[in-house]
Scaffold this active site. Structure first.
Site, PDB file in Angstrom:
ATOM      1  N   ARG A  44       0.805  -1.229   0.000  1.00 48.93           N
ATOM      2  CA  ARG A  44       0.000   0.000   0.000  1.00 48.93           C
ATOM      3  C   ARG A  44       0.832   1.271   0.000  1.00 48.93           C
ATOM      4  NH1 ARG A  44      -5.324  -1.430   3.507  1.00 48.93           N
ATOM      5  NH2 ARG A  44      -5.847  -3.327   2.399  1.00 48.93           N
ATOM      6  N   ASP A 153     -14.183  11.517  10.758  1.00 48.78           N
ATOM      7  CA  ASP A 153     -13.245  10.452  10.397  1.00 48.78           C
ATOM      8  C   ASP A 153     -11.860  11.067  10.206  1.00 48.78           C
ATOM      9  OD1 ASP A 153     -13.684   7.393   9.396  1.00 48.78           O
ATOM     10  OD2 ASP A 153     -11.926   8.283   8.439  1.00 48.78           O
TER      11      ASP A 153
HETATM   12  C1  LIG Z   1     -14.177   0.118   9.403  1.00 51.28           C
HETATM   13  S1  LIG Z   1     -14.510   1.837   9.360  1.00 51.28           S
HETATM   14  C2  LIG Z   1     -15.942   1.893  10.427  1.00 51.28           C
HETATM   15  C3  LIG Z   1     -17.042   2.737   9.849  1.00 51.28           C
HETATM   16  C4  LIG Z   1     -18.359   2.730  10.650  1.00 51.28           C
HETATM   17  N1  LIG Z   1     -18.163   3.217  11.993  1.00 51.28           N
HETATM   18  C5  LIG Z   1     -18.991   1.366  10.652  1.00 51.28           C
HETATM   19  O1  LIG Z   1     -18.999   0.691  11.683  1.00 51.28           O
HETATM   20  O2  LIG Z   1     -19.487   0.958   9.602  1.00 51.28           O
HETATM   21  C6  LIG Z   1     -13.204   2.478  10.413  1.00 51.28           C
HETATM   22  C7  LIG Z   1     -12.957   3.956  10.205  1.00 51.28           C
HETATM   23  O3  LIG Z   1     -12.154   4.445  11.282  1.00 51.28           O
HETATM   24  C8  LIG Z   1     -11.346   5.492  10.762  1.00 51.28           C
HETATM   25  N2  LIG Z   1     -10.228   5.746  11.676  1.00 51.28           N
HETATM   26  C9  LIG Z   1      -9.116   5.000  11.862  1.00 51.28           C
HETATM   27  N3  LIG Z   1      -8.298   5.595  12.741  1.00 51.28           N
HETATM   28  C10 LIG Z   1      -8.908   6.740  13.143  1.00 51.28           C
HETATM   29  C11 LIG Z   1      -8.562   7.788  14.047  1.00 51.28           C
HETATM   30  N4  LIG Z   1      -7.412   7.778  14.735  1.00 51.28           N
HETATM   31  N5  LIG Z   1      -9.429   8.815  14.187  1.00 51.28           N
HETATM   32  C12 LIG Z   1     -10.588   8.837  13.503  1.00 51.28           C
HETATM   33  N6  LIG Z   1     -10.978   7.877  12.640  1.00 51.28           N
HETATM   34  C13 LIG Z   1     -10.142   6.831  12.465  1.00 51.28           C
HETATM   35  C14 LIG Z   1     -10.935   4.977   9.398  1.00 51.28           C
HETATM   36  O4  LIG Z   1     -10.523   6.030   8.534  1.00 51.28           O
HETATM   37  C15 LIG Z   1     -12.209   4.268   8.924  1.00 51.28           C
HETATM   38  O5  LIG Z   1     -12.972   5.096   8.101  1.00 51.28           O
END
Ligand SMILES: C[S@@+](CC[C@H](N)C(=O)[O-])C[C@H]1O[C@@H](n2cnc3c(N)ncnc32)[C@H](O)[C@@H]1O
Length: 294
Positions: A44, A153
């Site tokens: 990636r 996010d």
């Molecule tokens: C798997 S998605 C979950 C989306 C939604 N909450 C759901 O359950 O369908 C995880 C998200 O967490 C975000 N994320 C990861 N690290 C983060 C951080 N330190 N602060 C904010 N968001 C974060 C990622 O960019 C990603 O969009």
């Protein structure tokens, strides 16, 4: 020395450079990667090494740490390493409990103020926030109220997609057909959330480790932080939960993903048993667990 393989011209990531990159990403975003993730980093981030015309991952690490554009590049690397998977009406049993059991409690608790704020923390491309807004609208309990659904996010691209509010078929894999008919419109670019639901939702870029910026969300009556903490190490989970606790109003609810819990993370919340789910609540007489006031 150029750390590129002769076969495919892809930069090769050595174990010691992997560990440096992994720790940098962990410090910045809380994400935890085990040793098996070396090839994921190589795949990636390899394109970035090439795009920046760097000699290898060792130079990429130095670029991230010391270049004037390093901070922006850390964001770029995190865009590439996060899991963005999400869809409307994910974990339906929990949403049913939220709609049938928690929204009536919140309507009662906030009757005098006429205000409701729900935060989708780690909202990815916005489906979770719009789902919550649809549930609030359908409940009919908050007409004439000041309702805010905040979605945040770490990924700017996800936030831009969320603001656009236009989705493809994969986002609708568990959306009931009657909801799709009532709250979405077909447009040439995709299927768009209707305006009255979009107007309830506000999206912003936010790193959940950043306590100061998290304060910009204001007070939330309920927080959905689902399928985010599973990707974090324990220290970062604690930090995020601490921040969410601070943002919640006393008596406010925290919803986690189905495989997530606060076991070994925090004892500050009460567990609430609903008919189909377990959720967490900030105690009404909340004090911080270090003994100071909230
Ligand atoms: C798997 S998605 C979950 C989306 C939604 N909450 C759901 O359950 O369908 C995880 C998200 O967490 C975000 N994320 C990861 N690290 C983060 C951080 N330190 N602060 C904010 N968001 C974060 C990622 O960019 C990603 O969009």
């Amino acid at each position: 020395m150029k750390a590129f393989s002769s076969s495919d011209d892809q930069p090769r990531l050595r174990a010691d450079d992997f560990r440096l990159l992994r720790d940098l990403v962990n410090d910045h975003a809380g994400l935890h990667f085990d040793d098996g993730s070396l090839y994921l980093f190589e795949r990636r981030l390899g394109e970035r090494v090439a795009a920046l015309e760097l000699g290898g991952f060792d130079e990429y690490y130095k670029y991230l740490r010391f270049n004037a554009r390093g901070k922006a590049e850390i964001e770029e690397s995190i865009e590439r390493l996060t899991t963005k998977e999400t869809y409307f009406f994910r974990q339906e049993y929990q949403l049913r409990s939220f709609a049938n059991e928690l929204l009536p409690r919140l309507a009662e608790a906030n009757r005098d103020s006429g205000q409701l704020t729900v935060w989708s923390a780690g909202c990815s491309t916005g489906e979770e926030a719009y789902t919550v807004a649809i549930l609030i609208a359908r409940s009919g309990l908050f007409q004439g109220w000041n309702v805010r659904v905040v979605g945040s996010d770490i990924s700017r691209r996800n936030v831009a997609t969320a603001r656009r509010g236009t989705y493809r078929a994969a986002s609708f894999r568990t959306t009931p057909p009657e909801i799709r008919r009532e709250y979405f419109v077909e447009e040439p670019e995709g299927v768009r959330v209707v305006e009255r639901i979009r107007a309830m939702c506000h999206f912003g870029q936010l790193n959940l480790l950043d306590r100061t910026r998290a304060a910009l969300v204001g007070r939330a009556d309920a927080v959905f932080c689902r399928n985010v903490l599973i990707y974090f190490d324990m220290r970062s989970r604690k930090k995020v939960i601490d921040n969410l606790y601070d943002r919640l109003t006393p008596g406010g609810f925290l919803m986690l993903g189905h495989s997530e819990s606060l076991l070994n993370v925090s004892t500050a919340f009460e567990l609430v048993h609903l008919s189909e789910d377990l959720v967490y609540r900030k105690p009404l007489a909340a004090r911080r667990w270090d003994g100071s006031s909230p």
